[in-house]
Design an enzyme around this catalytic site. Structure first.
Site, PDB file in Angstrom:
ATOM      1  N   SER A  56      48.642  57.532  35.578  1.00  0.00           N
ATOM      2  CA  SER A  56      49.297  58.254  34.494  1.00  0.00           C
ATOM      3  C   SER A  56      48.470  59.478  34.075  1.00  0.00           C
ATOM      4  O   SER A  56      48.127  60.300  34.914  1.00  0.00           O
ATOM      5  CB  SER A  56      49.536  57.307  33.315  1.00  0.00           C
ATOM      6  N   HIS A  88      56.031  53.223  36.313  1.00  0.00           N
ATOM      7  CA  HIS A  88      55.033  54.250  36.018  1.00  0.00           C
ATOM      8  C   HIS A  88      53.607  53.756  36.251  1.00  0.00           C
ATOM      9  O   HIS A  88      52.740  54.527  36.645  1.00  0.00           O
ATOM     10  CB  HIS A  88      55.197  54.732  34.574  1.00  0.00           C
ATOM     11  N   ASP A 124      59.863  55.295  38.878  1.00  0.00           N
ATOM     12  CA  ASP A 124      59.286  55.931  37.688  1.00  0.00           C
ATOM     13  C   ASP A 124      59.926  57.297  37.488  1.00  0.00           C
ATOM     14  O   ASP A 124      59.844  58.163  38.361  1.00  0.00           O
ATOM     15  CB  ASP A 124      57.771  56.076  37.876  1.00  0.00           C
TER      16      ASP A 124
END
Length: 477
Positions: free
Chosen positions: A183, A454, A398
């Protein structure tokens, strides 16, 4: 007299060095944890490392030795995203050796129960999970001014942390070192890797870090590229129609962010697209859309998050709430971490310093943070001239950082394609798809994780462990 002065000076220097070592890294072993039955079957160490001016920033960390061969297995520094998400989130929800036993924790009236994660990356590597930047997790500053941080300063603090940690743990200095994260770590991590790389060229052999490469999952890399590929991603996943997509692409000229305010047709198309995806859970488009903030997660159970520190409130939170909740939501899992990490006995077991934190948050959204790096593509372009192994992976469901955007900036590095798009397998089933690029001794593997979100290991733990195990061992994924 001169001899006495020299002696006193020597003693003073030795004292200062001793103080520096003590304050730079204070760590203690953790043998047991509230909520886990019996002694931990792996070596866990927690502590603080002081960084910044006068070590005014104290970064908390969790270190887990490899469960296989800590003397030879790689050492991974894991950076959780956010910015502001605790290393414990990466440890307990993604790649660490512990996870919450949700079935046994619900309605128990005590602390949430912990169990072993059979797909922990510590099966093949030693891992440091860091609470960074300052203000994250149990990390703190000794003065208010030090809470102000930027992307570049966060990377500098991580560099200081790692140098001091290795100084205090010299037996790991020769282990292959990889910097890993997902991330928002996609911004901090390449800056950190470049800093380590540059430092290694200056330092002598004894101070060089044994950096072998880096690992990034669904990384924020270039804000324009990442966001702009969301609409093509929505189209590929059948969230918007061909007609909507083609009209939007034409009227917006393929640019879906920072749109010219005079382009009314583009704005109208974007509004239609927004309506189509308004209730989609962007972190994993197949899962229910619920809540993304800590207070909303807690209130989803009809529970006041101001009671986080009182674990007897578990009775209010859990027994009836699940019966009244029409759908399961992943964010509900995160509530257990707030209850557990804010418990006094837990913090004592973790050797958290007393009186320095009012409340633990999985992700601190109120950091004093300045975003001063909008793209780390230039850092990647710099690093392709080094002898590094690189793994970039994407959970392919994602929509926050779509795989299409990640593949786009990777292609912009202009590397040679060594291995074209092919499936990789786990248990005879397709785990995802992979590409391999090279330039000299620089080797980059890109992999998708089929069905991953994600934070891919959170959604596909078995496949993610297989991926990292093979890659670290030098085998094709």
């Amino acid at each position: 007299m001169a001899f006495r002065k020299l002696t006193n000076m020597t003693i003073l220097v030795l004292i200062l060095i001793l103080i520096l070592v003590i304050t730079a890294s204070s760590s203690k072993p953790v043998d047991t944890l509230p909520g886990f039955p019996g002694k931990l079957p792996f070596n866990l160490q927690t502590g603080y490392v002081g960084v910044g001016d006068m070590e005014s920033v104290q970064l908390f960390y969790w270190f887990v030795e490899s469960e296989r061969n800590p003397e030879e297995d790689p050492l991974l520094l894991w950076l959780t995203g956010g910015p502001g998400c605790s290393g414990f989130s990466g440890l307990v929800f993604e790649v660490g050796p512990l996870m919450f036993d949700y079935a046994k924790s619900r309605g128990s009236g005590t602390l949430p129960t912990l169990k072993l994660n059979p797909f922990s990356w510590t099966k093949v590597a030693s891992m440091i999970f860091i609470d960074a930047p300052v203000g994250t997790g149990f990390s703190y500053a000794t003065n208010p001014e030090s809470y102000g941080v930027t992307d570049t300063l966060a990377a500098a603090h991580n560099y200081q942390f790692l140098r001091k940690w290795l100084l205090s743990n010299p037996k790991f200095q020769k282990n292959p070192l990889y910097i890993a994260g997902d991330s928002y770590s996609g911004i901090i991590l390449p800056i950190l890797v470049k800093t380590i790389s540059d430092g290694n060229e200056i330092e002598g052999g004894g101070k060089r870090m044994n950096l072998k490469g880096y690992i990034l999952g669904n990384p924020v890399t270039d804000l324009s590229v990442d966001k702009n590929w969301r609409i093509p991603f929505y189209h590929k996943l059948a969230l918007i129609s061909d007609q909507f997509y083609q009209a939007t692409k034409t009227n917006c000229k393929g640019q879906y962010i920072n749109v010219d305010s005079s382009n009314a047709a583009c704005f109208q198309n974007l509004q239609l697209v927004s309506e189509c995806v308004r209730n989609i859970f962007t972190a994993q488009i197949l899962e229910p859309n619920c809540f993304d903030a800590a207070t909303k997660e807690a209130k989803a159970f009809g529970w006041d998050p101001s009671n986080l520190t009182h674990h007897n409130q578990l009775n209010l939170l859990l027994p009836n709430a699940f019966h009244h909740t029409p759908t399961w939501c992943r964010s509900y899992n995160y509530v257990f971490s707030y209850i557990w990490a804010n418990d006094g006995e837990v913090q004592t077991a973790l050797h958290v310093r007393k009186g320095i934190k009012m409340e633990w948050n999985r992700c601190n959204r109120s950091l004093s943070y300045t975003y001063d790096v909008t793209s780390t593509v230039p850092y990647h372009k710099y690093l392709i001239n080094k002898d590094y192994k690189v793994l970039i992976y994407s959970g392919d469901h994602d929509a926050v950082i779509p795989y299409l955007g990640t593949m786009t900036w990777i292609k912009s590095l202009n590397l040679s394609l060594k291995r074209d798009w092919l499936p990789w397998y786990v248990g005879g089933q397709v785990g995802g798809y992979t590409l391999q690029y090279t330039q000299g001794n620089y080797n980059l593997v890109y992999a998708t994780v089929k069905g991953g979100g994600h934070t891919a290991p959170e959604y596909r733990p078995e496949e993610s462990l297989a991926m990292i195990s093979r890659w670290l061992a030098g085998f094709p994924i």
